[in-house]
Scaffold this motif. Structure first.
Motif, short mmCIF file in Angstrom:
data_model
loop_
_atom_site.label_atom_id
_atom_site.label_comp_id
_atom_site.label_asym_id
_atom_site.label_seq_id
_atom_site.Cartn_x
_atom_site.Cartn_y
_atom_site.Cartn_z
N MET A 248 1.09 4.24 -2.80
CA MET A 248 0.90 5.65 -2.43
C MET A 248 2.09 6.49 -2.87
SD MET A 248 -0.83 4.93 1.31
CE MET A 248 -0.83 6.58 1.94
N ALA A 249 3.29 5.98 -2.68
CA ALA A 249 4.49 6.72 -3.09
C ALA A 249 4.56 6.85 -4.61
CB ALA A 249 5.74 6.01 -2.56
N GLU A 250 4.25 5.78 -5.31
CA GLU A 250 4.28 5.78 -6.77
C GLU A 250 3.29 6.79 -7.35
OE1 GLU A 250 2.54 2.83 -10.17
OE2 GLU A 250 3.74 1.88 -8.59
N LYS A 251 2.11 6.89 -6.75
CA LYS A 251 1.06 7.77 -7.26
C LYS A 251 1.09 9.16 -6.63
CE LYS A 251 -0.50 4.51 -9.85
NZ LYS A 251 -0.25 4.55 -11.29
N GLY A 252 1.93 9.35 -5.62
CA GLY A 252 2.01 10.65 -4.96
C GLY A 252 0.73 11.03 -4.23
N ILE A 253 0.14 10.04 -3.55
CA ILE A 253 -1.12 10.26 -2.84
C ILE A 253 -0.98 9.91 -1.37
CG2 ILE A 253 -2.59 10.00 -4.88
CD1 ILE A 253 -3.05 7.08 -4.08
N GLY A 254 -1.91 10.39 -0.55
CA GLY A 254 -1.83 10.18 0.88
C GLY A 254 -2.84 9.22 1.44
N ALA B 95 0.84 -1.21 0.00
CA ALA B 95 0.00 0.00 0.00
C ALA B 95 0.87 1.25 0.00
CB ALA B 95 -0.93 -0.01 1.21
N LEU B 96 1.92 1.25 0.81
CA LEU B 96 2.82 2.40 0.86
C LEU B 96 3.55 2.61 -0.47
CD1 LEU B 96 4.39 1.90 4.40
CD2 LEU B 96 2.76 3.68 3.71
N ARG B 97 3.93 1.53 -1.10
CA ARG B 97 4.58 1.64 -2.41
C ARG B 97 3.66 2.28 -3.43
NH1 ARG B 97 7.22 -4.23 -1.98
NH2 ARG B 97 9.26 -3.62 -1.17
N ALA C 92 1.47 6.06 10.29
CA ALA C 92 2.26 6.70 11.34
C ALA C 92 1.83 6.25 12.74
CB ALA C 92 2.16 8.22 11.23
N ARG C 93 0.54 6.13 12.93
CA ARG C 93 0.03 5.85 14.28
C ARG C 93 -0.11 4.37 14.60
NH1 ARG C 93 -4.46 10.69 14.71
NH2 ARG C 93 -2.93 12.36 14.63
N LYS C 94 -0.32 3.54 13.57
CA LYS C 94 -0.63 2.13 13.83
C LYS C 94 0.47 1.16 13.41
CE LYS C 94 -5.51 3.18 13.18
NZ LYS C 94 -6.65 3.04 12.25
N ILE C 95 1.45 1.66 12.72
CA ILE C 95 2.58 0.81 12.32
C ILE C 95 3.84 1.30 13.03
CG2 ILE C 95 4.07 0.06 10.42
CD1 ILE C 95 1.41 -1.26 10.21
N ALA C 96 4.30 2.47 12.63
CA ALA C 96 5.56 3.00 13.14
C ALA C 96 5.57 3.12 14.66
CB ALA C 96 5.86 4.34 12.49
N LEU C 97 4.55 3.73 15.22
CA LEU C 97 4.52 3.95 16.67
C LEU C 97 4.30 2.69 17.49
CD1 LEU C 97 2.63 7.36 17.00
CD2 LEU C 97 5.08 6.91 17.24
N LEU C 98 3.71 1.65 16.88
CA LEU C 98 3.43 0.41 17.61
C LEU C 98 4.47 -0.67 17.34
CD1 LEU C 98 -0.47 0.24 17.26
CD2 LEU C 98 0.90 1.13 19.16
N GLY C 99 5.50 -0.34 16.59
CA GLY C 99 6.58 -1.29 16.36
C GLY C 99 6.25 -2.41 15.41
N ARG C 100 5.21 -2.27 14.61
CA ARG C 100 4.88 -3.29 13.61
C ARG C 100 5.76 -3.10 12.39
NH1 ARG C 100 -1.72 -2.62 13.71
NH2 ARG C 100 -2.12 -4.03 15.43
#
Length: 146
Positions: A32-38, A28-30, A59-67
């Motif tokens: 979003m980055a490819e299409k320049g969308i949020g 999903a992140l790839r 930001a809130r459910k992956i990075a901050l929770l260590g997933r």
């Protein structure tokens, strides 16, 4: 007063990018980055909307929770309750909905079919354009129509 249908017509690309609930967050992140969308809508069974995945979710459910993005499915971190608007709604109504619910993206649904997505940026651009037009009209009036 501008309606959502006019805002969508003014966008250069009205493609709504989607992912499936079982896709990895990394995929999903790839996208979003490819299409320049949020944000990506999460769809299932013939484009039925089941959620939305945003940068804020990451930001809130992956990075901050260590997933990890590769090991986490979108369904585990998406926002399941998706608010949406219809083509006839005004930009002011959309801004109110976004402000009240702290949203940055709104899907546009008409006749139970996904027809587009608008962002807070789309609305700000439209409102600035509308205000610029009004100012120009007032200036012409003040200057006697010259």
């Amino acid at each position: 007063m501008t309606v959502v249908a006019e805002i969508l017509k003014s966008k250069p690309d009205t493609t709504v990018h989607t992912v499936r609930p079982e896709d990895s967050v990394l995929d999903a992140l790839r996208l979003m980055a490819e299409k320049g969308i949020g944000a990506l809508l999460v769809t299932q069974d013939a484009d039925r909307i089941v959620g939305i995945f945003t940068e804020r979710d990451y930001a809130r459910k992956i990075a901050l929770l260590g997933r990890t993005s590769a090991a986490t499915q979108v369904r585990d971190v998406m926002t399941p309750d998706v608010l949406y608007v219809r083509l006839h709604q005004t930009s002011e109504q959309c801004m109110q909905l976004m402000s009240t619910n702290r949203l940055r993206h709104l899907p546009v649904v008409e006749n139970d079919k996904l027809v587009g997505m608008i962002s807070i940026g789309d609305l700000v651009k439209d409102i600035i354009s509308e205000q610029k037009f009004i100012i120009e009209q007032l200036e012409q009036y003040i200057n006697g129509g010259r």
